[in-house]
Design an enzyme around this catalytic site. Structure first.
Site, PDB file in Angstrom:
ATOM      1  N   GLY A  64     -25.442 -53.198 -28.167  1.00  0.00           N
ATOM      2  CA  GLY A  64     -25.048 -52.157 -29.130  1.00  0.00           C
ATOM      3  C   GLY A  64     -24.674 -52.768 -30.469  1.00  0.00           C
ATOM      4  O   GLY A  64     -23.977 -53.774 -30.513  1.00  0.00           O
TER       5      GLY A  64
ATOM      6  N   THR B 270     -25.672 -67.877 -41.568  1.00  0.00           N
ATOM      7  CA  THR B 270     -26.770 -68.391 -42.403  1.00  0.00           C
ATOM      8  C   THR B 270     -26.237 -69.350 -43.465  1.00  0.00           C
ATOM      9  O   THR B 270     -26.737 -70.474 -43.626  1.00  0.00           O
ATOM     10  CB  THR B 270     -27.502 -67.211 -43.087  1.00  0.00           C
ATOM     11  OG1 THR B 270     -27.968 -66.338 -42.068  1.00  0.00           O
ATOM     12  CG2 THR B 270     -28.660 -67.689 -43.937  1.00  0.00           C
TER      13      THR B 270
ATOM     14  N   ILE C 117     -18.171 -52.797 -30.494  1.00  0.00           N
ATOM     15  CA  ILE C 117     -17.025 -51.958 -30.879  1.00  0.00           C
ATOM     16  C   ILE C 117     -16.015 -51.829 -29.740  1.00  0.00           C
ATOM     17  O   ILE C 117     -14.884 -51.430 -29.951  1.00  0.00           O
ATOM     18  CB  ILE C 117     -17.470 -50.549 -31.343  1.00  0.00           C
ATOM     19  CG1 ILE C 117     -18.118 -49.750 -30.216  1.00  0.00           C
ATOM     20  CG2 ILE C 117     -18.354 -50.629 -32.564  1.00  0.00           C
ATOM     21  CD1 ILE C 117     -18.205 -48.259 -30.498  1.00  0.00           C
ATOM     22  N   ASP C 118     -16.442 -52.161 -28.513  1.00  0.00           N
ATOM     23  CA  ASP C 118     -15.600 -51.887 -27.340  1.00  0.00           C
ATOM     24  C   ASP C 118     -14.389 -52.819 -27.190  1.00  0.00           C
ATOM     25  O   ASP C 118     -13.460 -52.502 -26.454  1.00  0.00           O
ATOM     26  CB  ASP C 118     -16.435 -51.977 -26.062  1.00  0.00           C
ATOM     27  CG  ASP C 118     -17.420 -50.834 -25.942  1.00  0.00           C
ATOM     28  OD1 ASP C 118     -17.301 -49.862 -26.717  1.00  0.00           O
ATOM     29  OD2 ASP C 118     -18.317 -50.913 -25.088  1.00  0.00           O
TER      30      ASP C 118
ATOM     31  N   ARG D 247     -20.189 -46.202 -34.089  1.00  0.00           N
ATOM     32  CA  ARG D 247     -20.877 -47.489 -34.205  1.00  0.00           C
ATOM     33  C   ARG D 247     -21.332 -47.794 -35.637  1.00  0.00           C
ATOM     34  O   ARG D 247     -21.749 -48.919 -35.928  1.00  0.00           O
ATOM     35  CB  ARG D 247     -22.085 -47.508 -33.268  1.00  0.00           C
ATOM     36  CG  ARG D 247     -21.705 -47.598 -31.802  1.00  0.00           C
ATOM     37  CD  ARG D 247     -22.283 -48.828 -31.143  1.00  0.00           C
ATOM     38  NE  ARG D 247     -23.709 -48.777 -31.074  1.00  0.00           N
ATOM     39  CZ  ARG D 247     -24.399 -48.493 -29.975  1.00  0.00           C
ATOM     40  NH1 ARG D 247     -23.777 -48.239 -28.852  1.00  0.00           N
ATOM     41  NH2 ARG D 247     -25.691 -48.487 -30.002  1.00  0.00           N
TER      42      ARG D 247
HETATM   43  O1  F6P Z   1     -21.348 -51.325 -25.939  1.00  0.00           O
HETATM   44  C1  F6P Z   1     -20.944 -50.481 -26.944  1.00  0.00           C
HETATM   45  C2  F6P Z   1     -21.214 -49.047 -26.620  1.00  0.00           C
HETATM   46  O2  F6P Z   1     -20.968 -48.399 -27.814  1.00  0.00           O
HETATM   47  C3  F6P Z   1     -20.442 -48.411 -25.486  1.00  0.00           C
HETATM   48  O3  F6P Z   1     -19.128 -48.055 -25.784  1.00  0.00           O
HETATM   49  C4  F6P Z   1     -21.300 -47.233 -25.147  1.00  0.00           C
HETATM   50  O4  F6P Z   1     -21.084 -46.813 -23.834  1.00  0.00           O
HETATM   51  C5  F6P Z   1     -22.651 -47.791 -25.319  1.00  0.00           C
HETATM   52  O5  F6P Z   1     -22.549 -48.812 -26.284  1.00  0.00           O
HETATM   53  C6  F6P Z   1     -23.712 -46.798 -25.707  1.00  0.00           C
HETATM   54  O6  F6P Z   1     -24.862 -47.501 -26.007  1.00  0.00           O
HETATM   55  P1  F6P Z   1     -26.305 -46.944 -26.334  1.00  0.00           P
HETATM   56  O7  F6P Z   1     -26.196 -45.508 -26.690  1.00  0.00           O
HETATM   57  O8  F6P Z   1     -26.785 -47.795 -27.447  1.00  0.00           O
HETATM   58  O9  F6P Z   1     -27.110 -47.156 -25.116  1.00  0.00           O
END
Ligand code: F6P
Length: 327
Positions: free
Chosen positions: A15, A28, A131-132, A260
């Site tokens: 993500g 970089t 972000i988690d 995000r």
């Molecule tokens: O890993 C970060 C995160 O935002 C999680 O909190 C969420 O469950 C997941 O990614 C969703 O990811 P995607 O929609 O990209 O599959």
């Protein structure tokens, strides 16, 4: 500096998170400062497998420190889960004389990187970008602070309309395995209840608490639910409340991927810059199979195997505090 590493590749994987671009910039420029050549591979591990990359010079990372997303794009690579995919990736790295990689991502990224290192002995350093905030070995991951601020801004707005109408809002935030966003987001917005994956949700307890709050004539109520909470998410919680107390005027908001995006906060930009530079310093010193994090303001290395998400403890005291402050 060892003479071995001359050309490095960068990937962003999993993500995306605000601050990834600031990190690409830092990697970089620190690499160039150390006399290395830098190549950005596109769409995470897929870029290694499909041999899609671009050289990165100093000017290529100008004017990106403030931009959300990732200029290198990202993916959760299915192909990299297979040995054939990883072999292709290795062959391409050899073909292009890439000596080492820096991978910005989360748990899945580091798990894949670790397998790759064991199979092909390619030096890889990881940087926590998600972000988690669910990685052990760093106080904060890149993107967490920005996401938290996005949540706070959104919940404050929802609070305005909730109190104008005297409504209960059930708000779902990201975190399928971890409640860091929900917990701190909930404290910062004065949520009446916070539901997270790390603790079991006792719905009767929650309903009783709401009932008491209602007797105290609270103007509005906010329940903040992490998407991975065991009760099943915001809609399920709203349904349970409605079934028990039909008089509640309830609305559900799922904040989703807005969390995000956006320009990274100052904290995320600085963290990304420190970790990006740190990764290059450690890489040229011969480190690999580790994530570089920041603990108590100091750079720290954690083996990929330990950085895995379930190792990071959540703060029970903060959850207790949220309970006290919601009386
Ligand atoms: O890993 C970060 C995160 O935002 C999680 O909190 C969420 O469950 C997941 O990614 C969703 O990811 P995607 O929609 O990209 O599959």
């Amino acid at each position: 500096m060892t003479n071995k590493i001359k050309n490095i590749g960068i990937i962003t994987s999993g993500g995306d998170a605000p601050g990834m671009n600031a990190c690409i910039r830092a990697i970089t420029r620190t690499a160039i400062y150390n006399g290395l050549n830098v190549f950005g591979f596109k769409k995470g591990f897929n870029g290694l497998i499909e041999n899609k990359f671009t050289p990165l010079h100093s000017k290529d990372v100008s004017n990106i420190i403030q931009r959300g997303g990732t200029i290198l794009k990202t993916a959760r690579s299915e192909q990299f889960l297979t040995y054939e995919g990883r072999k292709k990736a290795y062959d391409n790295l050899v073909k292009n004389n890439i000596d080492a990689l820096v991978a910005i991502g989360g748990d899945g990224t580091f798990t894949g990187a670790s397998v790759f290192i064991k199979e092909f002995n390619i030096p890889i350093i990881g940087i926590p970008g998600t972000i988690d905030n669910d990685l052990f070995g760093t106080d904060n991951t890149i993107g967490y602070d920005t996401a938290l601020n996005t949540v706070v801004e959104a919940v404050d707005k929802l609070r305005d309309t909730a109190s104008s109408h005297g409504r209960l809002f059930v708000i779902e935030v990201m975190g399928k395995d971890a409640g860091f966003i929900a917990l701190r987001g909930g404290i910062a917005t004065g949520a009446e209840a916070i539901l997270i994956p790390e603790t079991k949700t006792y719905i009767d307890h929650l309903l009783e608490k709401l009932h008491k709050n209602n007797n105290k004539k609270k103007a509005s109520s906010i329940i903040l639910v992490a998407e991975g909470d065991d009760f099943g998410g915001a809609y399920k919680v709203a349904e349970a409340v409605k079934n028990k107390y039909p008089f509640y005027d309830i609305r559900v908001t799922v904040l989703g991927h807005i969390q995000r995006g956006g320009s990274p906060s100052a904290r995320d930009r600085v963290l990304a810059s420190q970790l990006g530079a740190g990764a290059i310093d450690f890489l040229v010193k011969g480190e690999k199979d580790v994530m570089v994090g920041l603990i108590d303001k100091r750079l720290a290395l954690t083996p990929f195997s330990q950085a895995a998400k379930h190792n990071k403890e959540f703060n029970q005291e903060l959850l207790d505090l949220a309970e006290i402050l919601a009386v």
